[in-house]
Design a protein around this motif. Structure first.
Motif, PDB file in Angstrom:
ATOM      1  N   UNK A   1     -13.345  -6.750   5.804  1.00 35.78           N
ATOM      2  CA  UNK A   1     -11.948  -6.316   5.721  1.00 35.78           C
ATOM      3  C   UNK A   1     -11.854  -4.806   5.557  1.00 35.78           C
ATOM      4  N   UNK A   2     -12.769  -4.218   4.780  1.00 37.51           N
ATOM      5  CA  UNK A   2     -12.771  -2.761   4.617  1.00 37.51           C
ATOM      6  C   UNK A   2     -13.085  -2.065   5.946  1.00 37.51           C
ATOM      7  N   UNK A   3     -13.990  -2.633   6.737  1.00 36.16           N
ATOM      8  CA  UNK A   3     -14.304  -2.058   8.045  1.00 36.16           C
ATOM      9  C   UNK A   3     -13.068  -2.094   8.945  1.00 36.16           C
ATOM     10  N   UNK A   4     -12.341  -3.217   8.882  1.00 36.19           N
ATOM     11  CA  UNK A   4     -11.113  -3.319   9.680  1.00 36.19           C
ATOM     12  C   UNK A   4     -10.096  -2.273   9.243  1.00 36.19           C
TER      13      UNK A   4
ATOM     14  N   UNK B   1      -6.840  -4.540  -8.823  1.00 37.61           N
ATOM     15  CA  UNK B   1      -5.973  -5.138  -7.808  1.00 37.61           C
ATOM     16  C   UNK B   1      -4.760  -4.256  -7.539  1.00 37.61           C
ATOM     17  N   UNK B   2      -4.177  -3.681  -8.598  1.00 38.55           N
ATOM     18  CA  UNK B   2      -3.004  -2.818  -8.434  1.00 38.55           C
ATOM     19  C   UNK B   2      -3.362  -1.565  -7.635  1.00 38.55           C
TER      20      UNK B   2
ATOM     21  N   UNK C   1      -8.098 -11.050  -2.689  1.00 45.67           N
ATOM     22  CA  UNK C   1      -9.367 -11.748  -2.506  1.00 45.67           C
ATOM     23  C   UNK C   1     -10.350 -11.388  -3.613  1.00 45.67           C
ATOM     24  N   UNK C   2     -10.404 -10.118  -3.967  1.00 48.15           N
ATOM     25  CA  UNK C   2     -11.268  -9.698  -5.068  1.00 48.15           C
ATOM     26  C   UNK C   2     -10.859 -10.395  -6.363  1.00 48.15           C
ATOM     27  N   UNK C   3      -9.554 -10.453  -6.607  1.00 49.21           N
ATOM     28  CA  UNK C   3      -9.043 -11.129  -7.794  1.00 49.21           C
ATOM     29  C   UNK C   3      -9.436 -12.601  -7.780  1.00 49.21           C
ATOM     30  N   UNK C   4      -9.305 -13.247  -6.628  1.00 50.16           N
ATOM     31  CA  UNK C   4      -9.608 -14.673  -6.526  1.00 50.16           C
ATOM     32  C   UNK C   4     -11.068 -14.957  -6.851  1.00 50.16           C
TER      33      UNK C   4
ATOM     34  N   UNK D   1      -4.320  -7.650   0.420  1.00 49.40           N
ATOM     35  CA  UNK D   1      -5.032  -8.921   0.511  1.00 49.40           C
ATOM     36  C   UNK D   1      -6.494  -8.789   0.102  1.00 49.40           C
ATOM     37  N   UNK D   2      -7.051  -7.604   0.301  1.00 45.79           N
ATOM     38  CA  UNK D   2      -8.392  -7.354  -0.240  1.00 45.79           C
ATOM     39  C   UNK D   2      -8.356  -7.443  -1.765  1.00 45.79           C
ATOM     40  N   UNK D   3      -7.308  -6.837  -2.355  1.00 41.26           N
ATOM     41  CA  UNK D   3      -7.151  -6.935  -3.806  1.00 41.26           C
ATOM     42  C   UNK D   3      -6.990  -8.369  -4.260  1.00 41.26           C
TER      43      UNK D   3
END
Length: 578
Positions: free
Chosen positions: A23-26, A129-130, A92-95, A88-90
């Motif tokens: 996701x970061x690459x995208x 996340x914030x 996903x990391x939270x999840x 959404x990366x945040x």
């Protein structure tokens, strides 16, 4: 028996970020396209001044304007998608990290950490996340594209390029100053926020005692002091970035005008065209915009970075390693304590010293003794809540550390001295909030505790919502519901710490029947008490004093022995007489 923890269990935070690499690459690709599209404004101005004005061609102007509009629309769309992807990366990391962060918040108090320290992993996760969902990360992705804009300035004229680079160096220096000045201030701000929250939480939990005993003003003063510290630290953190951030914003405007002025000078001397003058000003502004955005969001970046470091330190420590343990057979034979030395979490001075005992299936133990003799400490160690400094607790011969805590919990019923019920229905509390608990098992546990008739008389019976800490119930009702929870699922080991402190005569009889019921089905029950009625159903006694088991054995034998030594409290002498 346990298998070595997997590598991911020792780097859960890093692994969570690594899983977002794609996701970061995208996001990086989107950032590249956005920055290329940002050049469209400069090219537009260059073409308008150098071609349209000189040729006076309206169709050319319209064509260029439509192309620019299309570029801006695409840029806005890609920017919107980029921000949504970061959010959404945040998420996903939270999840991936939140289960471990919540487990840490549950376990840290048992390791001696204060309330505000125990909640820090969750606050750190929120901070990360914030930040990921803010504009701060976009600046980090845009910075690598700064050389393109600076190169464009050099192409137009070297002087314009060097002026832009000089301005960039100054703004980068401001960023470095922001980092230095905000690091300690942000750390102090986070610490005082946790302390402030702890005072508020303590006041909320103990509002009845504070009101009844006139302690509310004292806690208001504590809150005021904690809040003043928090606001002072917040102001220091804000001041450390706002001043530099405002200067960076103004300086970028000054630099943009300086480039425009230098371009005008060069245009007067015929070194560049009028369009190049405007284009250089725009490209300089675009080149330095990511730095300005980074400075504006630096406080969030520092907080997220510190939170990431704290999360790694806590969640990746050996104490939180997720070891896979071989499933053991359901316990059914014995409980033994071997030379237990136990201290309160975070302390080294032992409360319990060299305690040993052994119980077989079907036996019941009453633990008696004066206050502060180590009774509650012993049972906390027996159920695995407090870890011994030395010695072991064994169930069916296996050390308690060989059991997965969640798996062992199914075979343990525990009623702590401080009754802990949760916001929810009576049925949910009895069933330990297990989603697959059956109604038959819930009712059976209530009947085993002698609480069924009490429960059905409530407003909505088993579906009555009792509120936080069981606020809707009386002390005796809370104790009976907590006893039913301890008996839910017919656990092999049932430990009751002062289970009749709020019970009436009927409750005492129900408690005795419950103790006998555990023994009759082949379980082991341990009762800590100061009252004679609670040990009516046990067959063994442990007399404790000064953190040691002074006597252990059959009930009648131990009670007679202690009476002869003159060490039995009067309330327990009545047990022998009865």
């Amino acid at each position: 028996m346990s298998r070595p923890a997997s590598a991911s269990s020792h780097s859960i935070v890093a692994q969570a970020f690594a899983s977002c690499r794609g996701a970061f690459i995208a996001v990086a690709i989107f950032s590249g396209l956005i920055n290329l599209l940002m050049l469209s404004g400069s090219f537009y101005m260059l073409q308008v001044y150098d071609r349209v004005l000189s040729s006076r061609s309206v169709p050319t102007l319209i064509g260029l304007s439509l192309l620019l509009l299309a570029a801006y629309v695409l840029q806005g769309f890609l920017d919107s998608v980029r921000v949504r992807m970061l959010a959404r990366i945040g998420a996903r990391f939270d999840d991936q990290v939140s289960p471990a962060a919540f487990a840490a918040a549950q376990r840290l108090p048992l390791m001696g950490f204060r309330t505000e320290q125990a909640m820090q992993p969750i606050r750190d996760l929120d901070q990360i996340r914030a930040f990921l969902s803010s504009l701060g990360p976009t600046a980090l992705f845009d910075m690598p594209w700064m050389p393109i804009f600076l190169a464009g300035c050099f192409i137009l004229h070297p002087w314009l390029g060097w002026l832009a680079i000089g301005g960039g160096i100054i703004i980068l220096s401001l960023t470095w100053l922001t980092e230095r000045s905000s690091r300690l201030a942000t750390k102090a701000h986070m610490a005082s926020a946790g302390a402030r929250q702890a005072v508020a939480e303590a006041s909320r939990r103990n509002t009845e005692a504070l009101t009844a005993m006139g302690m509310a003003p004292a806690f208001q003063r504590r809150w005021h002091e904690a809040n003043l510290r928090h606001v002072r630290d917040w102001l220091a953190s804000s001041d450390s970035t706002s001043g530099i951030g405002s200067f960076a914003k103004v300086f970028r405007m000054v630099l943009q005008s300086a480039v425009l002025g230098l371009g005008a000078y060069l245009s007067i001397h015929g070194d560049v065209s009028g369009g190049a003058m405007i284009a250089a000003s725009i490209m300089t502004s675009k080149a330095l915009a990511p730095i300005e955005t980074a400075v504006a969001h630096w406080k969030g970046f520092v907080g997220a970075r510190q939170g990431y470091a704290r999360l790694k330190q806590v969640l990746d420590s050996p104490a939180f390693a997720d070891e896979r343990k071989t499933a053991l057979p359901e316990p059914s034979q014995s409980l033994a304590a071997e030379n237990l030395i136990v201290a309160a979490p975070g302390r080294q001075n032992p409360i319990l010293q060299g305690a040993s005992l052994k119980l077989e299936a079907g036996q019941g133990l009453g633990i008696i003794g004066p206050s502060a003799s180590g009774k509650s400490t012993l049972v906390r160690a027996l159920v695995g809540v407090w870890k011994p400094l030395k010695g072991e607790v064994r169930i069916d011969g296996a050390a308690i550390t060989q059991w997965d805590s969640a798996e062992l919990g199914r075979h343990v019923g525990y009623l702590p001295q401080d009754i802990e019920l949760f916001d929810g229905t009576v049925a949910q509390n009895i069933s330990r909030f297990l989603p697959d608990a059956t109604d038959d098992a819930i009712v059976a546990a209530a009947k085993a505790a002698g609480a069924h008739e009490l429960i059905v008389k409530l407003e909505n019976g088993y579906d009555t919502v009792i509120g936080e800490s069981g606020a809707a119930l009386s002390g005796g009702q809370r104790q009976r519901v907590a006893l039913a929870r301890a008996l839910f699922g017919n656990p092999f080991l049932v430990v009751l710490d002062e289970p009749n402190s709020n019970l009436d005569h009927d409750g005492d009889e129900a408690l005795t029947r419950a103790v006998l019921g555990v023994r009759e089905r082949g379980g082991i029950v341990i009762v800590v008490t100061h009252r004679q009625t609670a040990i009516a159903g046990v067959d063994h006694i442990a007399m404790m004093a000064d953190g040691r088991i002074q006597a252990f054995g059959p009930k009648d034998e131990i009670l007679q022995k202690v009476m002869r030594q003159g060490g039995l409290p009067s309330v327990q002498r009545q047990t022998v007489a009865s």
